[in-house]
Motif scaffolding. Structure first.
Motif, PDB file in Angstrom:
ATOM      1  N   THR A 125       0.845  -1.198   0.000  1.00 35.04           N
ATOM      2  CA  THR A 125       0.000   0.000   0.000  1.00 35.04           C
ATOM      3  C   THR A 125       0.877   1.243   0.000  1.00 35.04           C
ATOM      4  N   LEU A 126       0.428   2.286  -0.682  1.00 38.25           N
ATOM      5  CA  LEU A 126       1.176   3.544  -0.716  1.00 38.25           C
ATOM      6  C   LEU A 126       0.929   4.334   0.559  1.00 38.25           C
ATOM      7  N   ASN A 127       1.941   5.091   0.983  1.00 40.13           N
ATOM      8  CA  ASN A 127       1.681   6.006   2.086  1.00 40.13           C
ATOM      9  C   ASN A 127       0.988   7.251   1.529  1.00 40.13           C
ATOM     10  N   GLN A 128       0.642   8.183   2.436  1.00 35.37           N
ATOM     11  CA  GLN A 128      -0.186   9.306   1.999  1.00 35.37           C
ATOM     12  C   GLN A 128       0.513  10.154   0.937  1.00 35.37           C
ATOM     13  N   GLU A 129       1.808  10.403   1.169  1.00 34.62           N
ATOM     14  CA  GLU A 129       2.551  11.233   0.227  1.00 34.62           C
ATOM     15  C   GLU A 129       2.620  10.576  -1.153  1.00 34.62           C
ATOM     16  N   GLN A 130       2.860   9.254  -1.150  1.00 34.52           N
ATOM     17  CA  GLN A 130       2.935   8.522  -2.418  1.00 34.52           C
ATOM     18  C   GLN A 130       1.586   8.531  -3.140  1.00 34.52           C
ATOM     19  N   THR A 131       0.512   8.376  -2.358  1.00 34.44           N
ATOM     20  CA  THR A 131      -0.826   8.387  -2.948  1.00 34.44           C
ATOM     21  C   THR A 131      -1.092   9.715  -3.643  1.00 34.44           C
ATOM     22  N   GLU A 132      -0.727  10.804  -2.946  1.00 39.77           N
ATOM     23  CA  GLU A 132      -0.944  12.133  -3.535  1.00 39.77           C
ATOM     24  C   GLU A 132      -0.137  12.299  -4.817  1.00 39.77           C
ATOM     25  N   ALA A 133       1.141  11.830  -4.781  1.00 38.35           N
ATOM     26  CA  ALA A 133       1.993  11.938  -5.967  1.00 38.35           C
ATOM     27  C   ALA A 133       1.385  11.149  -7.131  1.00 38.35           C
ATOM     28  N   LEU A 134       0.916   9.934  -6.827  1.00 40.67           N
ATOM     29  CA  LEU A 134       0.329   9.096  -7.878  1.00 40.67           C
ATOM     30  C   LEU A 134      -0.898   9.783  -8.493  1.00 40.67           C
ATOM     31  N   THR A 135      -1.741  10.337  -7.628  1.00 40.90           N
ATOM     32  CA  THR A 135      -2.938  11.024  -8.124  1.00 40.90           C
ATOM     33  C   THR A 135      -2.546  12.158  -9.067  1.00 40.90           C
ATOM     34  N   GLN A 136      -1.549  12.945  -8.647  1.00 41.86           N
ATOM     35  CA  GLN A 136      -1.112  14.065  -9.492  1.00 41.86           C
ATOM     36  C   GLN A 136      -0.638  13.579 -10.857  1.00 41.86           C
ATOM     37  N   ILE A 137       0.152  12.500 -10.840  1.00 44.17           N
ATOM     38  CA  ILE A 137       0.713  11.994 -12.102  1.00 44.17           C
ATOM     39  C   ILE A 137      -0.392  11.454 -13.002  1.00 44.17           C
ATOM     40  N   VAL A 138      -1.306  10.665 -12.418  1.00 41.98           N
ATOM     41  CA  VAL A 138      -2.362  10.038 -13.206  1.00 41.98           C
ATOM     42  C   VAL A 138      -3.328  11.084 -13.748  1.00 41.98           C
ATOM     43  N   GLU A 139      -3.691  12.060 -12.900  1.00 41.42           N
ATOM     44  CA  GLU A 139      -4.616  13.100 -13.360  1.00 41.42           C
ATOM     45  C   GLU A 139      -3.982  13.941 -14.450  1.00 41.42           C
ATOM     46  N   ASN A 140      -2.680  14.200 -14.288  1.00 40.07           N
ATOM     47  CA  ASN A 140      -1.953  14.947 -15.311  1.00 40.07           C
ATOM     48  C   ASN A 140      -2.041  14.223 -16.645  1.00 40.07           C
ATOM     49  N   GLY A 141      -1.982  12.876 -16.565  1.00 36.08           N
ATOM     50  CA  GLY A 141      -2.072  12.066 -17.775  1.00 36.08           C
ATOM     51  C   GLY A 141      -3.379  12.295 -18.513  1.00 36.08           C
ATOM     52  N   HIS A 142      -4.427  12.624 -17.751  1.00 35.78           N
ATOM     53  CA  HIS A 142      -5.725  12.832 -18.390  1.00 35.78           C
ATOM     54  C   HIS A 142      -5.883  14.258 -18.899  1.00 35.78           C
ATOM     55  N   ASN A 143      -5.183  15.198 -18.282  1.00 29.96           N
ATOM     56  CA  ASN A 143      -5.391  16.599 -18.657  1.00 29.96           C
ATOM     57  C   ASN A 143      -4.439  17.058 -19.752  1.00 29.96           C
ATOM     58  N   ASP A 144      -3.470  17.900 -19.389  1.00 28.02           N
ATOM     59  CA  ASP A 144      -2.622  18.483 -20.434  1.00 28.02           C
ATOM     60  C   ASP A 144      -1.455  17.579 -20.834  1.00 28.02           C
ATOM     61  N   ARG A 145      -1.264  16.460 -20.118  1.00 28.24           N
ATOM     62  CA  ARG A 145      -0.200  15.497 -20.454  1.00 28.24           C
ATOM     63  C   ARG A 145       1.174  16.125 -20.579  1.00 28.24           C
ATOM     64  N   LEU A 146       1.487  17.065 -19.708  1.00 29.86           N
ATOM     65  CA  LEU A 146       2.864  17.562 -19.669  1.00 29.86           C
ATOM     66  C   LEU A 146       3.766  16.420 -19.212  1.00 29.86           C
ATOM     67  N   PRO A 147       5.039  16.380 -19.652  1.00 34.46           N
ATOM     68  CA  PRO A 147       5.954  15.412 -19.056  1.00 34.46           C
ATOM     69  C   PRO A 147       6.060  15.686 -17.547  1.00 34.46           C
ATOM     70  N   VAL A 148       6.186  14.620 -16.753  1.00 29.05           N
ATOM     71  CA  VAL A 148       6.238  14.786 -15.299  1.00 29.05           C
ATOM     72  C   VAL A 148       7.682  14.622 -14.820  1.00 29.05           C
ATOM     73  N   LEU A 149       8.088  15.466 -13.884  1.00 24.08           N
ATOM     74  CA  LEU A 149       9.361  15.258 -13.207  1.00 24.08           C
ATOM     75  C   LEU A 149       9.044  14.820 -11.780  1.00 24.08           C
ATOM     76  N   LEU A 150       9.308  13.557 -11.467  1.00 24.83           N
ATOM     77  CA  LEU A 150       9.056  13.039 -10.120  1.00 24.83           C
ATOM     78  C   LEU A 150      10.346  13.162  -9.321  1.00 24.83           C
ATOM     79  N   TYR A 151      10.371  14.162  -8.452  1.00 30.45           N
ATOM     80  CA  TYR A 151      11.556  14.474  -7.655  1.00 30.45           C
ATOM     81  C   TYR A 151      11.327  13.870  -6.274  1.00 30.45           C
ATOM     82  N   GLY A 152      11.925  12.683  -6.047  1.00 31.70           N
ATOM     83  CA  GLY A 152      11.684  12.010  -4.771  1.00 31.70           C
ATOM     84  C   GLY A 152      12.998  11.620  -4.130  1.00 31.70           C
TER      85      GLY A 152
END
Ligand SMILES: [Zn+2]
Ligand SMILES: [Zn+2]
Length: 657
Positions: A125-152
């Motif tokens: 299971t993802l922790n809260q921070e990971q869940t939020e990051a995943l949501t941002q990435i997935v939603e981005n995929g549906h919207n403007d589809r900018l390339p994502v930089l995951l800085y972790g």
């Protein structure tokens, strides 16, 4: 009648000519995948050239007919076209590049190894921070589809997020790629993902993969079934149907640029496929490149951050030590402070990693009188000293006995060894800690297939107390009882004449520091330098953003990327005098071509392998506000009627060719 020359994807054979049945003529283009008969078998290949009539060298009755045509999305051809245009090469060169999949192109590679200790039964299971990051990435995929930089940050669990993204894509009937900058890292990721995602087809595609598995992957591609493909460079060039996600892990790593013609830079290639195929691109790193961070700052990339380490431990404590030249001469490279810290760690029954980014015993050898550095007789690269008495060329692997004297000026002069490598450090450590169990790991020890997994296993079981290694140990490995990391000579490579040298050194130090105390709060890092105090302050993940700001200012003042585009122009000729003459002509041409200050051509400089296999090589560095300017200049060189071979490399990450 239409004919095509077919390059075989799974056999190391010469391309062969085939006939195209009338009914499928319209489906044929360069790069089309076709199934063709060869003796009694049907094999897959790629259309390398198309001929409207029978070439004069062929006999019609010997030419067989194409059996099946694999239709590819038109966007794939658009992608290859764009890629070819960007590199000033033909599309054929790129399609030919795919033959790297054939068994003949396989070089001897390190053993396939994956850590034994990672065992999961389902996706954690993802922790809260990971869940939020995943949501941002997935939603981005549906919207403007900018390339994502995951800085972790190190240990923040990026791989787990990748697993969720890849799983989602698969369940939506899409294929995806996961790329790593080195084969061993790709193998590591594949192993972890297979344990996370049990019922999803995962294929590795790189030069260490056995032919059988490559064929299975190829079959999956041809059947257009969704899957996850893991590799280094090649998978991104393949005509995979519905390829809609590409994750590039360790995005800052220079390993993403290929080391041979056409020197593709996989990050740039991914961005091109993003434009032509609307593929979602995710760049991940604990230390993103200055260029990527600036793109995020300019809102060309979407920045998603992970700030917490998965195990909730603090980052290691970093100390810096200024090395004293007199101490090195008398006592060696391990400072008294480092020695003390090693002793403490051994007493606590924990493990030490000593990092030095050079294998061998010394960096180079030269004459005390004429100062001539001993070079490889085949490729002119300065040789590294191994075991104190052997010269080895790290480019072509030739070995020579180290001469004791140089007879310059009619007299004999001593040869001196300079610098330090893993072998010397391992020896010095053994001398200081006589009872300690010490091992060395570098490219030399990797050549022995059994040793590498053995060493990792012995690290995990705490059988090894002190591990001495090069940058190979800095990435991806997780040793729970490693609590002290010592960088022996951290500023060794900062003087390399390349604008990325400093950034790469800082990233590497942070990576190696990240190995210390990953499950405990006791991690300690000691950075030894020969004088670069600035470096030690940045050898820590928490100061990386500050480093990037300063580095950006330096780049701005020299007009280096992200503020400009760079490309190398390499000139090669068998005739040295002609090469020099033509380099001068290129220089003169540039002076009239680049009218304003925003663009410049620097050089020529001699390549590291200046004289190799009878060919002389020099290079220029072009800098301009856009690639278009450099490309136009490069194309205009054809007006000069030069005899030298010219190679164009956009976005070079090193000077080593
Ligand atoms: Zn000499
Ligand atoms: Zn050599």
């Amino acid at each position: 009648m239409l004919f095509v020359r077919v390059l075989f994807l799974t056999r190391p054979l010469k391309p062969l000519l085939y006939r195209i049945p009338k009914t499928v003529e319209s489906a044929i283009a360069l790069g089309t995948l076709v199934q063709v008969p060869l003796r009694t078998q049907l094999l897959w290949g790629i259309v390398q050239s198309i001929h409207a009539s029978l070439p004069s060298t062929e006999q019609l009755d010997k030419v067989r007919e194409v059996h099946r045509v694999y239709t590819i999305e038109p966007t794939y051809h658009a992608f290859i076209k764009r890629l070819a245009r960007h590199h000033l090469i033909s599309e054929k060169t790129l399609y030919t590049r795919l033959s790297a999949l054939s068994p003949k192109a396989q070089k001897k590679k390190p053993a396939i190894w994956a850590p034994e200790h990672v065992k999961y039964n389902a996706l954690p299971t993802l922790n809260q921070e990971q869940t939020e990051a995943l949501t941002q990435i997935v939603e981005n995929g549906h919207n403007d589809r900018l390339p994502v930089l995951l800085y972790g940050c190190t240990g923040s669990g990026k791989t787990l997020i990748y697993a969720y993204i890849l799983q989602k894509a698969y369940h939506e009937n899409r294929s995806s790629l996961l790329l790593a900058p080195e084969i061993t890292l790709a193998q590591n990721l594949a192993h972890t993902l297979r344990s996370f995602l049990k019922n999803i087809p995962i294929y590795e595609l790189h030069s260490a993969v056995p032919t059988k598995e490559k064929n299975r992957a190829l079959k999956q591609i041809l059947e257009k079934q969704p899957a996850i493909y893991i590799g280094v460079h090649i998978p991104l060039l393949l005509p995979i149907a519905r390829l809609e996600v590409c994750i590039i892990d360790e995005e800052h790593d220079a390993g993403y640029q290929e080391k041979r013609f056409p020197y593709l830079h996989i990050k740039d290639v991914a961005l091109m496929r993003h434009v032509t195929n609307n593929m979602q691109v995710i760049f991940g790193s604990a230390t993103p490149s200055v260029v990527s961070l600036e793109r995020a700052h300019q809102k060309h990339f979407r920045l998603v951050k992970l700030k917490k380490r998965f195990y909730h431990t603090a980052l290691p404590h970093v100390e810096s030590i200024l090395l004293d030249a007199a101490h090195i001469r008398k006592e060696g490279w391990i400072s008294p402070h480092m020695r003390h810290a090693i002793q403490e760690t051994l007493d606590a029954e924990e493990q030490v990693l000593l990092f030095i980014n050079r294998r061998g015993s010394h960096c180079f050898a030269r004459c005390t009188n004429c100062k001539t550095t001993l070079r490889c007789t085949s490729c002119a690269v300065p040789c590294t000293v191994h075991y104190d008495h052997l010269l080895r060329c790290h480019h072509c692997c030739l070995e020579y006995p180290l001469p004791e004297i140089c007879s310059c000026g009619g007299l004999s002069h001593l040869i001196e060894r300079h610098g330090v490598g893993t072998q010397t450090i391992a020896q010095e450590a053994q001398k200081l800690f006589k009872m300690a169990r010490i091992e060395r790991i570098d490219l030399d020890s990797l050549n022995d297939k059994k040793r590498w997994p053995e060493i990792v296993q012995r690290m995990l079981s705490r059988d090894i107390q002190i591990l001495v290694g090069t940058q190979m140990v800095t990435k991806g490995y997780h040793f729970p009882h490693l609590s002290l990391v010592g960088a022996i000579w951290a500023d060794m490579h900062t003087t390399v004449p390349h604008y990325l040298a400093y950034e790469q050194t800082v990233q590497q130090l942070i990576q190696v520091a990240g190995r210390a105390g990953r499950e405990y709060d006791r991690g300690k890092v000691i950075i030894q330098t020969l004088g670069d105090a600035r470096l030690a302050t940045f050898a820590h993940e928490s100061t990386y953003p500050e480093f990037c700001i300063q580095e950006k200012e330096i780049r701005a003042s020299f007009n280096n990327p992200p503020f400009s585009k760079l490309a190398h122009l390499i000139l090669q000729n068998e005739d040295e005098a002609q090469l020099e003459k033509e380099c001068a002509a290129v220089r003169q041409h540039a002076a009239s071509f680049f009218q304003d200050d925003s663009s410049i051509l620097l050089g020529p400089a001699r390549a590291l392998r200046y004289h190799y296999q009878g060919v002389f090589t020099s290079f220029f560095l072009a800098r301009a506000p856009s690639y278009t300017v450099i490309q136009t200049f490069t194309k205009s060189l054809s007006d000069l009627g030069l005899m030298s071979r010219i190679t164009y490399i956009p976005n070079p990450t090193s000077n080593l060719f």
